[in-house]
Design an enzyme around this catalytic site. Structure first.
Site, mmCIF file in Angstrom:
data_model
loop_
_atom_site.group_PDB
_atom_site.id
_atom_site.type_symbol
_atom_site.label_atom_id
_atom_site.label_comp_id
_atom_site.label_asym_id
_atom_site.label_seq_id
_atom_site.Cartn_x
_atom_site.Cartn_y
_atom_site.Cartn_z
ATOM 1 C CG ASP A 131 -2.104 -0.942 0.882
ATOM 2 O OD1 ASP A 131 -2.002 -2.187 0.971
ATOM 3 O OD2 ASP A 131 -3.025 -0.388 0.247
ATOM 4 C CG ASN A 190 0.424 -5.569 1.692
ATOM 5 O OD1 ASN A 190 -0.375 -4.974 1.024
ATOM 6 N ND2 ASN A 190 0.263 -6.901 1.739
#
Ligand code: MRU
Length: 349
Positions: free
Chosen positions: A240, A250
Site C-alpha cells: 500500500d 501492506n
C-alpha cells in the site's frame, strides 16, 4: 484468460465490481457522482492500492461533469473540483496510490484550467484513462519481471488480494502468479484468508478459481505451520505504501508472514508499481496506518461473533521492515537491497 474487469468508465459513469459482495454475488457499483465513489472507497467496494488510485482519478472526472450543472462560473467550477479532490483524498490514509493519482489529476487540472468546462472534462478523462492503462501495463511488466524469481515448480503464499480486483487489471502479486502460471510453470498458490475482512478467502480465492490456477485456502494462523511443513517456496504480497528505505505497509498480517518467512529461509517478495513508492517518507514509522471500525472484528457478515462490550484494535495495515524483504518487484525490474539506492535509481531521484 477470463480475467475480471474491476473498473470501467462507460457513458460518463464509473462502474466498479463490488468487492464487498464477492464471491457470493457479482454485483457492480455505478457511480455518477464523486460522492458515490467516496462511499465506495470508504466501504471497500473498491479497494487495493492501485484500484483506489485509478478509481479516484475517475472520481475527479465525475466531479468535472457534476460541476458543470452546479455553476457556469469558472472559479466556482474549479473550486468544486478541488473540493472533490479533497474529499476523495480523505477516504483512506495508507495507500499512497490514492494521493499519487489525485496529485496527478490536480497537476493536469492546473495546466488546463483556462479551457472550457467541456474541454476540461475531456482532458481530465484522457488523464484518468492514461492512469488506468498505465496501471494495467505496469502490472503486466511486474508479472514479467517477477517471473524471473519463480521456480518452475513453486508453492507460493500470498496474503490479502493483490490481484485484478485490487488494480485496473491483472494484479501485482497475483500478476506475478498469473504470468508464471500462463508461461507454463507448475504453480500452486496458498491463499491466506486475511482476517478481518477476508480479502484472501473472498477475492484472491475467487480470482484463482475463476482462472483455474491451482490453489489452497488457509486461515492466517496456519501460515507458520505450512512453512514448517516445507510447503512454501516463496511469499509474494502487494503493498500500500513503500518508503524510500524499502519499509512496506501492506494488509495487516504481512509483517508476521515476513518474519515467519525469514525464520524458515523462504524468500519474501513485495510486488508493486513505482507509484506505490512514497519518496516523501524516509521510513515505515512515518506511514499513517488506517484503523477501521470495531464492528469489523466484532461481527462477520453482519453476524455477531464477539460481545459488543469487548474493546478492539483494528489496524488495516502493518509495516514490514526492509530487512525482511528479499526484493521489490516493480514494472522496471526487481529492486534489491540496499533499497535506499535501488529505489532512488528506479524513481530517477
Ligand atoms: O484494505 P484493502 O483491501 O484495500 O488492502 C489491500 C492490500 O493490502 C493490498 O495487498 C495492497 O493494496 C496491494 S493491491 C495490489
Amino acid at each position: 484468460m477470463g480475467e475480471v474487469k474491476t473498473i470501467e468508465w462507460k457513458d460518463d459513469k464509473l462502474i466498479l465490481i463490488d468487492c464487498t459482495k464477492l464471491p457470493i454475488k457479482e454485483e457492480y457499483v455505478v457511480c455518477e457522482r464523486y460522492s458515490e465513489l467516496v462511499r465506495a472507497i470508504k466501504t471497500l467496494a473498491v479497494r487495493g492500492a492501485p484500484a483506489i488510485g485509478v478509481s479516484a482519478a475517475y472520481g475527479v472526472v465525475l466531479a468535472a461533469i457534476e460541476g458543470k450543472n452546479i455553476s457556469n462560473n469558472k472559479e466556482q467550477y474549479l473550486e468544486f473540483i478541488d473540493k472533490a479532490i479533497e474529499e476523495l483524498a480523505a477516504t483512506r490514509p495508507t495507500a499512497v496510490n490514492l494521493f499519487w493519482a489525485l496529485d496527478r489529476m490536480k497537476k493536469k487540472l492546473h495546466t488546463i484550467k483556462d479551457l472550457s468546462q467541456n474541454e476540461i472534462k475531456e482532458k481530465l478523462l484522457d488523464e484518468a484513462n492514461l492512469i488506468y492503462e498505465e496501471d494495467v501495463q505496469c502490472n503486466k511488466n511486474i508479472g514479467k519481471y517477477g517471473n524471473d524469481i519463480v521456480p518452475y515448480e513453486a508453492n507460493i503464499l500470498t496474503h490479502c488480494n493483490a490481484g485484478a480486483l485490487a488494480t485496473a487489471g491483472y494484479g501485482t502479486a497475483l500478476g506475478v502468479i498469473r504470468y508464471a502460471h500462463y508461461s507454463g510453470k507448475n504453480i500452486h498458490v496458498y491463499a491466506d484468508e486475511t482476517r478481518p475482512l477476508l480479502q484472501g478467502a473472498r477475492l484472491t480465492a475467487w480470482e484463482l478459481v475463476k482462472e483455474h490456477i491451482p490453489a489452497t485456502l488457509i486461515a492466517d494462523n496456519m501460515a507458520g505451520y505450512v512453512m514448517k511443513l516445507n510447503k512454501i517456496d516463496l511469499v509474494i504480497t502487494g503493498a500500500d505504501r513503500i518508503t524510500v528505505n524499502g519499509d512496506t505497509a501492506n494488509k495487516i498480517g504481512t509483517y508476521s508472514l515476513a518474519i515467519l518467512a525469514k525464520a524458515h529461509n523462504i524468500p519474501f517478495y513485495i510486488a508493486a508499481p513505482l507509484s506505490t513508492i512514497d519518496m516523501n517518507l524516509k521510513s515505515g514509522e512515518e506511514i499513517v496506518i488506517e484503523e477501521r471500525d470495531k464492528k469489523e472484528l466484532r461481527e462477520l457478515f453482519g453476524q455477531k461473533i464477539a460481545p459488543d462490550e469487548i474493546d478492539t484494535f483494528n489496524p488495516a495495515f502493518d509495516v514490514t521492515p526492509n530487512e525482511y524483504i528479499t526484493g521489490i518487484i516493480t514494472e522496471v525490474g526487481i529492486l534489491k537491497p540496499p533499497y535506499n539506492i535501488s529505489i532512488k535509481s528506479a524513481k530517477h531521484f
